[in-house]
Design a protein around this motif. Sequence first.
Motif, PDB file in Angstrom:
ATOM      1  N   ALA A 139       0.834  -1.209   0.000  1.00 26.39           N
ATOM      2  CA  ALA A 139       0.000   0.000   0.000  1.00 26.39           C
ATOM      3  C   ALA A 139       0.867   1.256   0.000  1.00 26.39           C
ATOM      4  CB  ALA A 139      -0.926  -0.003   1.219  1.00 26.39           C
ATOM      5  N   LEU A 140       1.966   1.225   0.806  1.00 27.14           N
ATOM      6  CA  LEU A 140       2.869   2.372   0.847  1.00 27.14           C
ATOM      7  C   LEU A 140       3.524   2.595  -0.511  1.00 27.14           C
ATOM      8  CD1 LEU A 140       4.242   4.577   2.526  1.00 27.14           C
ATOM      9  CD2 LEU A 140       5.997   2.909   3.141  1.00 27.14           C
ATOM     10  N   PHE A 141       3.845   1.519  -1.191  1.00 26.13           N
ATOM     11  CA  PHE A 141       4.468   1.636  -2.520  1.00 26.13           C
ATOM     12  C   PHE A 141       3.559   2.383  -3.488  1.00 26.13           C
ATOM     13  CE2 PHE A 141       4.908  -0.126  -6.812  1.00 26.13           C
ATOM     14  CZ  PHE A 141       6.215   0.208  -7.091  1.00 26.13           C
ATOM     15  N   TRP A 142       2.253   2.087  -3.451  1.00 27.84           N
ATOM     16  CA  TRP A 142       1.320   2.741  -4.370  1.00 27.84           C
ATOM     17  C   TRP A 142       0.935   4.135  -3.899  1.00 27.84           C
ATOM     18  CZ3 TRP A 142       1.053   0.951  -8.981  1.00 27.84           C
ATOM     19  CH2 TRP A 142       1.204  -0.421  -9.230  1.00 27.84           C
ATOM     20  N   LEU A 143       0.975   4.371  -2.585  1.00 27.99           N
ATOM     21  CA  LEU A 143       0.594   5.690  -2.063  1.00 27.99           C
ATOM     22  C   LEU A 143       1.739   6.690  -2.096  1.00 27.99           C
ATOM     23  CD1 LEU A 143      -1.568   4.730   1.048  1.00 27.99           C
ATOM     24  CD2 LEU A 143      -2.361   5.743  -1.088  1.00 27.99           C
ATOM     25  N   LEU A 144       2.972   6.205  -2.127  1.00 28.76           N
ATOM     26  CA  LEU A 144       4.119   7.101  -2.044  1.00 28.76           C
ATOM     27  C   LEU A 144       4.174   8.109  -3.200  1.00 28.76           C
ATOM     28  CD1 LEU A 144       6.551   7.773  -0.308  1.00 28.76           C
ATOM     29  CD2 LEU A 144       7.908   6.153  -1.646  1.00 28.76           C
TER      30      LEU A 144
END
Length: 300
Positions: A23-28
């Motif tokens: 999720a962090l990868f896509w939100l970053l």
Amino acid sequence: MTVQANILIGNAPDMRRIERRRALFWLLPPILWFIGFMLVPYAITLFYSFGRMDYVQFVADFSLDNYIKVLTVQPYAGLILRSAKIGLLTAFWSTLLAYPVAIAMAFYLSSERAKHILYILVILPWWASYLVKAYAWKTILGTHGLLNEGLIWLNIIDEPLTIFLYNDFSIILTLTYIFTPFAVLSIYAQLERLPLSLIEAARDLGASGWETFVKVIWPISIPGVLAGGVITFSLGFGDFIAPALLGGADSIMISSVVISLLGVANDRPLAAAIGVAIILMAMALLTVSQYLEKRTQVRL
């Protein structure tokens, strides 16, 4: 409990960590974009608004002089109010024109093909350049434009009128034409969520067409109306091309002053203070809009 179940339970924390990292990868990327292109420019604008100019050099300071000047010295405060008035009139007329179109798209066109055609007609003006549309209205409203020529041909007037151009009327008309599609799509997106069964139930219970609109359709459409109004107000408030092309000497808006301060006057701190004041006004408008939306919200 089987061995396989024990393995799954034991791997649960690892699976959660993997999901969080994914999720962090896509939100970053959007977070970095928001910080770099929204928060950082706002912070720089706020920093400049407290400074001052020493001839042509910017001097960092912490002073409220620029804000005092914006609120007390003419023409800044007056132009902000005038721009707000034009923005409100643009939002009002855009919403008034957009609502029947959105109603027709949502309820009165049973054919998907007809809805698609009307949708294309709504967004079709976006395919043309802003300048082209502004110049088109300048041609229509001019002394030798289509409007004057038509009135002369109908023998309503004897000579061309100059009241159609270089005033607030021409600015509001042009802005309304350009920004009405935003209101149409905002209202239509809200009305599309309304189940037709509610309208049929109202009719089965004996409600007239007007009662159905007032008690069913209008309450549900309010969030779309507010969203469209905020969008068209913001775009009309900050526009500077239409006033420059179709407005007269007395039709200056605050955006034109900001451009002049950044260019000719080279007063970046004052321009930044005006920008911060406009941002605060926009935040207040959004707060009021959200409050009204919550007060009038109808859950489906």
